[in-house]
Write a protein that holds these residues in place. Sequence first.
Motif: not given
Length: 779
Positions: A410-420
């Motif tokens: 919820d806090r990311l709101e769709g932003r990248s986080w490292g999964a790639g």
Amino acid sequence: MTYRPLHDGWTLSSQDIAGLAATVPGCVHTDLLAAGIIDDPYLDDHEHRLAWIGRTEWTYRTTFAWSPDEHERTDLVCDGLDTVAAIELNGVRVGSTANQHRSYRFPVRHLLRAGGNELTVTFGSAYAYAEEWRAALGKRPGPYDEPYPFIRKMACNFGWDWGPTLVTAGIWRPIGLESWSGARLAEVRPLVYPDGAVDVRVRVERTTEGPLTLSAEIAGVTAERIVDGRAAALSVKVPGPELWWPRGLGDQPLYDLNVRLGDDERRLRIGFRSIELEREAFKLKINGTPVFVKGVNWIPDDCFPSRVTRERLAERLGQAVDAGVNLLRVWGGGLYESDDFYDLADELGLLVWQDFPFACAAYPEEEPFRSEVAAEARENVSRLAPHPSLVMWCGNNENLEGHADWGWQDRLEGRSWGAGFYYDLLPGIVAELDPTRPYWPGSPYSGAPELPPNDPARGTIHIWDVWNREDYTRYAAYRPRFVAEFGFQGPPAYATLRRASSDEPLTPGSVHQKAIDGQAKLLRGLGEHLPQPETFDDWHYLTQVNQARAVTFGVERFRSLMPWTMGTIVWQLNDCWPVTSWSAVDGDGRRKPLWYALRRAYAHRLLSVQDGDLALVNDLPDSWSGELHLARRSLSGAPLAKEVVAVHVAPRSVTRVALPRSVSVPDDPARELLTARLGQLRTVRFYAEDTAVALPGAAYDAYAERSSGGYRVIVTAISLLRELAIFPDRLDPDASVDEHLVTLLPGESAVFQVTTAKSLDAGALTSFPVLRCVNEVRP
């Protein structure tokens, strides 16, 4: 080819400081400390007054003489710049950097002058850089209000729950000029197989076209080929190689591999072995043999890594070996370690699990970070390929769990986080450059992105409800496949604490404590196990004892589940400064009581009471047979019931013996105990917690006598003695002892070897507060 280090004559300047003598390799903090401008950040509360250093621009400057030589190229080679740097030679911009985790090479021959030359390296504020990118790309969730995900730099520089916030800058690894002609080996990457095959992959940098001869030699076997381009492969095979094994399973033969291209030669040491990872069970096999991992987590051994010498690493890894450890997990909030670290692991037979440097936070995948991560990963996967000790690459620490379970989505709101990075970029690089080793996307991880990452039934888990909320006996509720993190806090050695604090008198608050609610958790963790302390000396002793007991309880539980459970990695082996933490070896390199407990818990053979049974753990290739002597005893040591059971434990297995009711059920839990002995190995188990046991006042005879290297301290129990320990560092900060936390029945004796170069007071060595036990009569 010639190499000239540029380590002399450096000065350090900022807007407010000019011409300070600087040490290279080193960092700003150590230079300021050497000049007396700052107080030691490891002592008292000095850390809190040094945040300005990480928000300041710093310039390193040196001059050197140079004369033209016969070579075509001269490169400025920077093995490590921390972190946001601009490099100038004779006033001309050479290049810039923004990644502590990689090296850099710049062609500079056209800028060099016959005679005097000036080199400057200007470091921008790591905070300013990271905060600028955070503002541009959007904040990412993490454990601290620090911007470390937005800079490729050692994350724990920005503070951790065991470490100080000391944001460094500097030339932290060697820097120098390399001159060459024709061609050079830009990369040498051997892929090593247990049948003796070595596939040598090279990248070539060259100034001219045309054929070149590439050769490789190992164990008297030589191969060569002609190279026309900028990449090549060469195969050589050693007949009947001796296999490299982790410690406890065999020897560690290492072979010299020499690779030559023209005038450029690389000398590497390799070992022949295979690695297999059974993914759901998370079971490591070396040379086809399953290995129960007896591991410890490794953090940077100093906030200022240039101070970590090969000798210091040898001491620390030696402490791991002496504690029965067979694997080090290089944690993702730190570094790719130095060549010395992996060389020593190769020699000692210590397996290495290497995290990529991502920890406990969401990381942006946008540029420039994707390219920086790719560059650092390619360099370090290639650099570490020769080392047989390195057995696994892991994508990150706790980021998959954070995304799944810590409210990040919820806090990311769709932003990248490292999964790639973890599911695509990094596994692709490992598969391309080092297919001989397994890759694991993160820890904890259950084997597939759609599964709960911290599922005990699959893959790796981290157990942190114990310490944070639960009593350590909760470990018994777990039946995990592999535990990659778990632990319990305890304070450092007395001498370490005394050096770090000027408080008079010392109190529990004198110790650095970075964990949220850490002091309260220490006391709460004593639970019903041990009494609540009323004095500093009791606090120090009892919390150290409790740390040792908690970790022992977990290790014994998980080892008793072998082969379902196939590994434990205790958090953590070492510390970077004097602090109350989860470590077994404190920030000054002193062994805490946990270290001695870990040595017993990680011994090749173990007796442990589990769920009404006695678990006999045999981690040796030989079977273990004999008569198991069980006794229920009074606290005076008198037997109340005895049983003898013939037992046989197969190699590398666990046998569980149901405890007969005569010894498993006490008449009076407060006044009885259980002993189990098989050969020379004995364990003592109480039927109740210490606070509910009618422990007698401590009565003993003790004397100290001179011996080679120090003193022998002989203690003979008149009453039961619970967790007998000696702390000689209270008398000599350099003193150490060979054993700790021994329980003696009346009439039994223990001999402690105290190592010291000083003359100690024998009376002080055999009395409170140096000689301690849980049931002592305190003055």
